[in-house]
Scaffold this active site. Sequence first.
Site, PDB file in Angstrom:
ATOM      1  N   TYR A 172      34.952  38.406  44.623  1.00  0.00           N
ATOM      2  CA  TYR A 172      35.296  37.969  43.259  1.00  0.00           C
ATOM      3  C   TYR A 172      34.031  37.996  42.405  1.00  0.00           C
ATOM      4  O   TYR A 172      32.963  37.540  42.848  1.00  0.00           O
ATOM      5  CB  TYR A 172      35.862  36.539  43.289  1.00  0.00           C
ATOM      6  CG  TYR A 172      36.064  35.943  41.905  1.00  0.00           C
ATOM      7  CD1 TYR A 172      37.314  35.992  41.284  1.00  0.00           C
ATOM      8  CD2 TYR A 172      35.001  35.363  41.208  1.00  0.00           C
ATOM      9  CE1 TYR A 172      37.491  35.473  40.002  1.00  0.00           C
ATOM     10  CE2 TYR A 172      35.179  34.852  39.926  1.00  0.00           C
ATOM     11  CZ  TYR A 172      36.426  34.912  39.337  1.00  0.00           C
ATOM     12  OH  TYR A 172      36.605  34.411  38.069  1.00  0.00           O
ATOM     13  N   GLU A 222      36.395  39.795  34.330  1.00  0.00           N
ATOM     14  CA  GLU A 222      36.614  39.336  35.710  1.00  0.00           C
ATOM     15  C   GLU A 222      37.127  40.473  36.589  1.00  0.00           C
ATOM     16  O   GLU A 222      38.008  41.221  36.172  1.00  0.00           O
ATOM     17  CB  GLU A 222      37.638  38.189  35.705  1.00  0.00           C
ATOM     18  CG  GLU A 222      37.916  37.600  37.081  1.00  0.00           C
ATOM     19  CD  GLU A 222      39.096  36.640  37.061  1.00  0.00           C
ATOM     20  OE1 GLU A 222      38.881  35.420  37.010  1.00  0.00           O
ATOM     21  OE2 GLU A 222      40.260  37.116  37.090  1.00  0.00           O
TER      22      GLU A 222
END
Length: 383
Positions: free
Chosen positions: A101, A189
């Site tokens: 992530y 993101e």
Amino acid sequence: MDLFEYQGKQYFARFDIPVSPGGVADTVDQAVTVAESSGYPVVVKAQVQVGGRGKAGGIKLANNADEVRLHAGNILGMDIKGHVVKRLWVEHASDIAEEYYASYTLDRAAKKHLLMLSAQGGVDIEEVAAKDPGAIVKLHIDPVDGISSATARQAAIDAKIPARAVDGVASILVQLYRCFTEGDCDLAEINPLILKPTGEVHALDAKVSLDNNASFRHPEWDDYRATEELDSREQLARTHDLQYIGLDGSVGIIANGAGLAMSTLDVVNQVGGTAANFLDIGGGANADVMAAALEVINFDQKVKSIFINIFGGITRGEEVAKGIVEALGRVDLRAPIVIRLDGTNAEQGREILAKAGIPESKLMSKPTMLEAAKSAVAIANGK
Ligand code: GDP
Ligand code: MN
């Protein structure tokens, strides 16, 4: 402005962040065409602006044209958490060794950019934050200095990214930072950021939110605006250039200044009501703006009362009053107005409203914000 995954990936590609080859499809036939040119196996992905598409059945692997037809047919029109799928992204499927992530946001309190990086990607980052907060590396970045390759490498090491993926992750962190800053994002993101068995690191998903304040230097954003998902109220508000956000409650709100508008939502909540919207008519709003604001609020079928909260500074009371009188002449408001008018020329404004001879059942004036909120909520709640 939030982008769809496919737009986010196109944005990433401009900043040299590796993504899979693919294309958009609005029909089953188009999905097959894109799949043929991307190369099997492919993933067929629902394009909706909501997370957890995978779990909801909106992401499927397909090994041939028949499977693409089957999955594209099922996913198009599917309802994912209230979002109906109208468009697909079809891309060459990746082999995944590991899922990470990475994201950049702005930390307003720290006045710095914030990098978040974790070796536990693919799942909801909120879940990781709750179960294993130590697994997320948070690093503030001074916007003047930016992030160097060395800092990016260290962040990857701190996040326990395995040695063979560190260089790949670090180089994406540097590119993603460029995307975030030069690309004027509020959020950039990648979840998951994947390591392939071959050792390459690559963005498998994209969540990008653009900072609308920077749109003047991005003419290319017009394409994104065309596909932006606004509800019909927000679309109407945009045609009038109003700062409007649709909510689910029954008290329509008009205030001048974002701070006062937010406080107005809070007060309405405190006295047991729910706001139908956020609407800031700004400083110096004239009669036309007020009339447009009332038109937008009136369009919302859920609105049962309208709370106008004005503390005039640059905004002048008599202009606000003229706007209300004009709007009442133009549109037949379904809900009564409760107004609190204070500040610059409030007295003149109240006189204009009184002289207009509007019945109490249509417009009620209250001296304070709290009293006005109570009245507006009582009407909305049918009391
Ligand atoms: P989200 O659920 O809306 O966040 O959608 P993502 O694009 O993040 O995909 C969810 C999950 O689907 C990923 O974490 C992967 O496990 C899986 N997935 C997506 N694309 C691929 C792919 O190309 N290959 C494989 N093997 N899995 C994929
Ligand atoms: Mn994802």
